[in-house]
Design an enzyme around this catalytic site. Structure first.
Site, PDB file in Angstrom:
ATOM      1  N   CYS A   1       0.850  -1.188   0.000  1.00 51.75           N
ATOM      2  CA  CYS A   1       0.000   0.000   0.000  1.00 51.75           C
ATOM      3  C   CYS A   1       0.887   1.240   0.000  1.00 51.75           C
ATOM      4  O   CYS A   1       1.783   1.362   0.836  1.00 51.75           O
ATOM      5  CB  CYS A   1      -0.906  -0.011   1.234  1.00 51.75           C
ATOM      6  SG  CYS A   1      -1.847   1.515   1.421  1.00 51.75           S
TER       7      CYS A   1
ATOM      8  N   CYS B   1      -7.449  -0.564   1.277  1.00 42.65           N
ATOM      9  CA  CYS B   1      -6.480  -1.037   2.268  1.00 42.65           C
ATOM     10  C   CYS B   1      -7.185  -1.108   3.615  1.00 42.65           C
ATOM     11  O   CYS B   1      -7.784  -0.134   4.059  1.00 42.65           O
ATOM     12  CB  CYS B   1      -5.292  -0.082   2.347  1.00 42.65           C
ATOM     13  SG  CYS B   1      -4.171  -0.501   3.714  1.00 42.65           S
TER      14      CYS B   1
ATOM     15  N   CYS C   1      -8.305  -5.361  -9.728  1.00 41.16           N
ATOM     16  CA  CYS C   1      -7.914  -4.326 -10.684  1.00 41.16           C
ATOM     17  C   CYS C   1      -7.513  -3.093  -9.877  1.00 41.16           C
ATOM     18  O   CYS C   1      -8.366  -2.446  -9.263  1.00 41.16           O
ATOM     19  CB  CYS C   1      -9.105  -4.046 -11.598  1.00 41.16           C
ATOM     20  SG  CYS C   1      -8.741  -2.858 -12.887  1.00 41.16           S
TER      21      CYS C   1
END
Ligand code: FE
Length: 130
Positions: free
Chosen positions: A49, A98, A121
């Site tokens: 992330c 996230c 995606c």
């Protein structure tokens, strides 16, 4: 293992992230296809992330979906990714975020390859490759 959530104000995120990252990760915009850093990226490693560094995807589950966005058929851990219904733009989609810092990552589709049939995606801007 329980993980501590990361919570920052919009002003803090704006300071930490680039303008593109802020628009995508915090305002849920989408980068144009075939423009991001990672859609055509094939090195071995881990995609984290870009907001908090938690591991999201392995290069082992990355594949070329032809969409112009980095695509994966599985996450490193489902615990690190939150799924939410997204009915914006007159579409029914599953939004991926996230789970630790709440960053928008992308969407989940069910047209991926074996063994999962899933396509995560993801916006390149939401990822940091290590
Ligand atoms: Fe995060």
């Amino acid at each position: 293992m329980a993980k501590k959530k990361i919570s920052k104000s919009d002003a803090e995120w704006q300071r930490i992230l680039s303008p593109d990252q802020y628009r995508i990760m915090r305002l849920k915009e989408t980068e144009p296809a075939f423009t991001g850093e990672y859609w055509d990226h094939h090195e071995k490693g881990v995609y984290r992330c870009a907001g908090c560094g938690i591991e999201l995807f392995s290069s082992e589950s990355k594949y070329d979906s032809g969409s112009g966005w980095p695509s994966f058929f599985a996450a490193v851990s489902d615990n690190n990714i939150r799924k939410e219904e997204d009915n914006s733009l007159s579409m029914q989609r599953v939004e991926l975020m996230c789970d630790r810092c709440g960053a928008h990552l992308g969407h989940l589709f069910e047209d991926g390859p074996e063994p999962t049939g899933l396509r995560f995606c993801i916006n390149s801007a939401s990822l940091r490759f290590t």
